[in-house]
Design a protein around this motif. Structure first.
Motif, mmCIF file in Angstrom:
data_model
loop_
_atom_site.group_PDB
_atom_site.id
_atom_site.type_symbol
_atom_site.label_atom_id
_atom_site.label_comp_id
_atom_site.label_asym_id
_atom_site.label_seq_id
_atom_site.Cartn_x
_atom_site.Cartn_y
_atom_site.Cartn_z
ATOM 1 N N LYS A 136 0.831 -1.197 0.000
ATOM 2 C CA LYS A 136 0.000 0.000 0.000
ATOM 3 C C LYS A 136 0.873 1.258 0.000
ATOM 4 O O LYS A 136 0.881 2.040 0.936
ATOM 5 C CB LYS A 136 -0.957 0.014 1.184
ATOM 6 C CG LYS A 136 -1.862 -1.185 1.264
ATOM 7 C CD LYS A 136 -2.916 -1.134 0.204
ATOM 8 C CE LYS A 136 -3.868 -2.293 0.352
ATOM 9 N NZ LYS A 136 -4.658 -2.493 -0.806
ATOM 10 N N GLU A 138 0.738 4.026 -1.711
ATOM 11 C CA GLU A 138 0.206 5.312 -2.147
ATOM 12 C C GLU A 138 0.425 6.417 -1.119
ATOM 13 O O GLU A 138 0.418 7.589 -1.446
ATOM 14 C CB GLU A 138 -1.276 5.202 -2.515
ATOM 15 C CG GLU A 138 -2.200 4.898 -1.361
ATOM 16 C CD GLU A 138 -2.435 3.415 -1.131
ATOM 17 O OE1 GLU A 138 -3.198 3.097 -0.208
ATOM 18 O OE2 GLU A 138 -1.876 2.578 -1.844
ATOM 19 N N HIS A 139 0.656 6.065 0.142
ATOM 20 C CA HIS A 139 0.883 7.091 1.160
ATOM 21 C C HIS A 139 2.167 7.868 0.910
ATOM 22 O O HIS A 139 2.281 9.018 1.314
ATOM 23 C CB HIS A 139 0.885 6.481 2.560
ATOM 24 C CG HIS A 139 1.954 5.466 2.767
ATOM 25 N ND1 HIS A 139 1.780 4.140 2.425
ATOM 26 C CD2 HIS A 139 3.210 5.580 3.217
ATOM 27 C CE1 HIS A 139 2.901 3.491 2.682
ATOM 28 N NE2 HIS A 139 3.783 4.333 3.164
ATOM 29 N N TRP A 140 3.137 7.265 0.228
ATOM 30 C CA TRP A 140 4.359 8.001 -0.112
ATOM 31 C C TRP A 140 4.019 9.204 -0.982
ATOM 32 O O TRP A 140 4.463 10.302 -0.715
ATOM 33 C CB TRP A 140 5.323 7.121 -0.893
ATOM 34 C CG TRP A 140 6.016 6.071 -0.106
ATOM 35 C CD1 TRP A 140 5.890 5.795 1.225
ATOM 36 C CD2 TRP A 140 6.959 5.158 -0.619
ATOM 37 N NE1 TRP A 140 6.701 4.757 1.558
ATOM 38 C CE2 TRP A 140 7.367 4.337 0.447
ATOM 39 C CE3 TRP A 140 7.500 4.944 -1.868
ATOM 40 C CZ2 TRP A 140 8.296 3.329 0.298
ATOM 41 C CZ3 TRP A 140 8.422 3.933 -2.012
ATOM 42 C CH2 TRP A 140 8.816 3.144 -0.950
ATOM 43 N N THR A 142 1.114 10.579 -1.372
ATOM 44 C CA THR A 142 0.254 11.501 -0.642
ATOM 45 C C THR A 142 1.084 12.411 0.247
ATOM 46 O O THR A 142 0.861 13.628 0.290
ATOM 47 C CB THR A 142 -0.777 10.732 0.213
ATOM 48 O OG1 THR A 142 -1.512 9.859 -0.632
ATOM 49 C CG2 THR A 142 -1.734 11.677 0.913
ATOM 50 N N PHE A 143 2.049 11.836 0.964
ATOM 51 C CA PHE A 143 2.899 12.656 1.830
ATOM 52 C C PHE A 143 3.701 13.656 1.000
ATOM 53 O O PHE A 143 3.831 14.825 1.365
ATOM 54 C CB PHE A 143 3.836 11.775 2.668
ATOM 55 C CG PHE A 143 4.590 12.544 3.698
ATOM 56 C CD1 PHE A 143 4.027 12.807 4.933
ATOM 57 C CD2 PHE A 143 5.861 13.034 3.438
ATOM 58 C CE1 PHE A 143 4.704 13.538 5.891
ATOM 59 C CE2 PHE A 143 6.549 13.764 4.390
ATOM 60 C CZ PHE A 143 5.974 14.011 5.618
ATOM 61 N N GLN A 164 -6.712 12.387 3.478
ATOM 62 C CA GLN A 164 -6.397 11.204 2.669
ATOM 63 C C GLN A 164 -5.286 10.385 3.339
ATOM 64 O O GLN A 164 -5.386 9.157 3.426
ATOM 65 C CB GLN A 164 -5.957 11.656 1.277
ATOM 66 C CG GLN A 164 -5.690 10.532 0.308
ATOM 67 C CD GLN A 164 -5.299 11.066 -1.068
ATOM 68 O OE1 GLN A 164 -5.612 12.195 -1.432
ATOM 69 N NE2 GLN A 164 -4.608 10.244 -1.819
ATOM 70 N N LEU A 165 -4.268 11.050 3.838
ATOM 71 C CA LEU A 165 -3.169 10.363 4.513
ATOM 72 C C LEU A 165 -3.649 9.684 5.793
ATOM 73 O O LEU A 165 -3.225 8.568 6.106
ATOM 74 C CB LEU A 165 -2.031 11.343 4.815
ATOM 75 C CG LEU A 165 -0.731 10.755 5.317
ATOM 76 C CD1 LEU A 165 -0.157 9.767 4.310
ATOM 77 C CD2 LEU A 165 0.275 11.858 5.602
ATOM 78 N N GLN A 168 -5.272 6.517 4.783
ATOM 79 C CA GLN A 168 -4.273 5.541 4.364
ATOM 80 C C GLN A 168 -3.569 4.926 5.574
ATOM 81 O O GLN A 168 -3.284 3.725 5.593
ATOM 82 C CB GLN A 168 -3.268 6.193 3.420
ATOM 83 C CG GLN A 168 -3.869 6.508 2.072
ATOM 84 C CD GLN A 168 -2.992 7.414 1.221
ATOM 85 O OE1 GLN A 168 -2.016 7.982 1.691
ATOM 86 N NE2 GLN A 168 -3.366 7.554 -0.042
ATOM 87 N N MET A 169 -3.314 5.732 6.597
ATOM 88 C CA MET A 169 -2.700 5.195 7.811
ATOM 89 C C MET A 169 -3.653 4.255 8.542
ATOM 90 O O MET A 169 -3.222 3.242 9.101
ATOM 91 C CB MET A 169 -2.240 6.321 8.727
ATOM 92 C CG MET A 169 -1.008 7.015 8.240
ATOM 93 S SD MET A 169 -0.373 8.106 9.503
ATOM 94 C CE MET A 169 1.196 8.536 8.781
ATOM 95 N N HIS A 172 -3.474 1.044 6.751
ATOM 96 C CA HIS A 172 -2.223 0.350 7.084
ATOM 97 C C HIS A 172 -2.344 -0.328 8.450
ATOM 98 O O HIS A 172 -1.915 -1.469 8.625
ATOM 99 C CB HIS A 172 -1.051 1.332 7.077
ATOM 100 C CG HIS A 172 0.245 0.670 7.365
ATOM 101 N ND1 HIS A 172 0.768 0.618 8.629
ATOM 102 C CD2 HIS A 172 1.119 0.003 6.573
ATOM 103 C CE1 HIS A 172 1.912 -0.045 8.603
ATOM 104 N NE2 HIS A 172 2.145 -0.427 7.361
#
Length: 182
Positions: A136, A138-140, A142-143, A164-165, A168-169, A172
């Motif tokens: 997963k 996509e958080h990279w 997003t950050f 959104q982040l 995503q967390m 995770h």
């Protein structure tokens, strides 16, 4: 440079099994020895204090939360605390067998994907997507986008990206809970 270091830190912490293997193989006096690596910046960055970098990233996130979405600070704090707790549980000796099984299963999957790629059955893009699919990642992005929005003083986009982040967390953390239940 700091942004690259931040993303690399996040990547390494999210690849928990890899860190476990590295942690078991590092010499006791590893921190005292200077890095004399000739393998490039990324490899040299592996010698840094990742816990300090992650703490710095978390503080940065909480500062942004205070500034852009103060009503969600309690939720962010809870998610970040849960993330640390889950990581500690995953890294505990009681879960060593689960980590090893997960690592072996992942290696089998990667070898199969590599074989398909070498035979031309899948493209490089498909290969990379499937290899990273379970993480997963996509958080990279997003950050990175969040950091850019804040640098560009785009408050509306920063709020959207923080939310959104956060989601995503949460995803995770759910994935980590599922891995611990197996």
């Amino acid at each position: 440079m700091k942004l690259k270091l931040l993303f690399l830190t996040l990547a390494l912490l999210l690849s928990v099994p890899g860190l476990t293997a590295a942690n078991d193989s590092l010499p006791v006096d590893h921190e005292e020895k200077p890095c004399d690596c000739k393998e490039g910046k990324q490899h040299q960055m592996m010698h840094k204090d990742w816990q300090a970098l992650m703490k710095e990233r978390e503080q940065k996130l909480l500062t942004w939360v205070d500034q852009y979405t103060p009503s969600k600070k309690a939720e962010w704090t809870q998610v970040l605390t849960e993330k640390k707790t889950l990581r500690n549980q995953w890294m505990s000796p009681e879960n060593a067998a689960k980590r090893e099984k997960w690592k072996k299963d992942r290696m089998v999957k990667m070898e199969e994907l590599k074989k398909q790629f070498n035979e031309g059955k899948i493209t490089k893009k498909e290969f990379m997507k499937q290899v990273h699919g379970g993480k997963k990642m996509e958080h990279w992005q997003t950050f990175r986008d969040l950091n850019m929005a804040i640098e560009n003083k785009d408050d509306k986009k920063a709020v959207v990206l923080l939310n959104q982040l956060l989601n995503q967390m949460k995803e995770h953390n759910k994935m980590m809970k599922d891995m611990l239940k197996k």
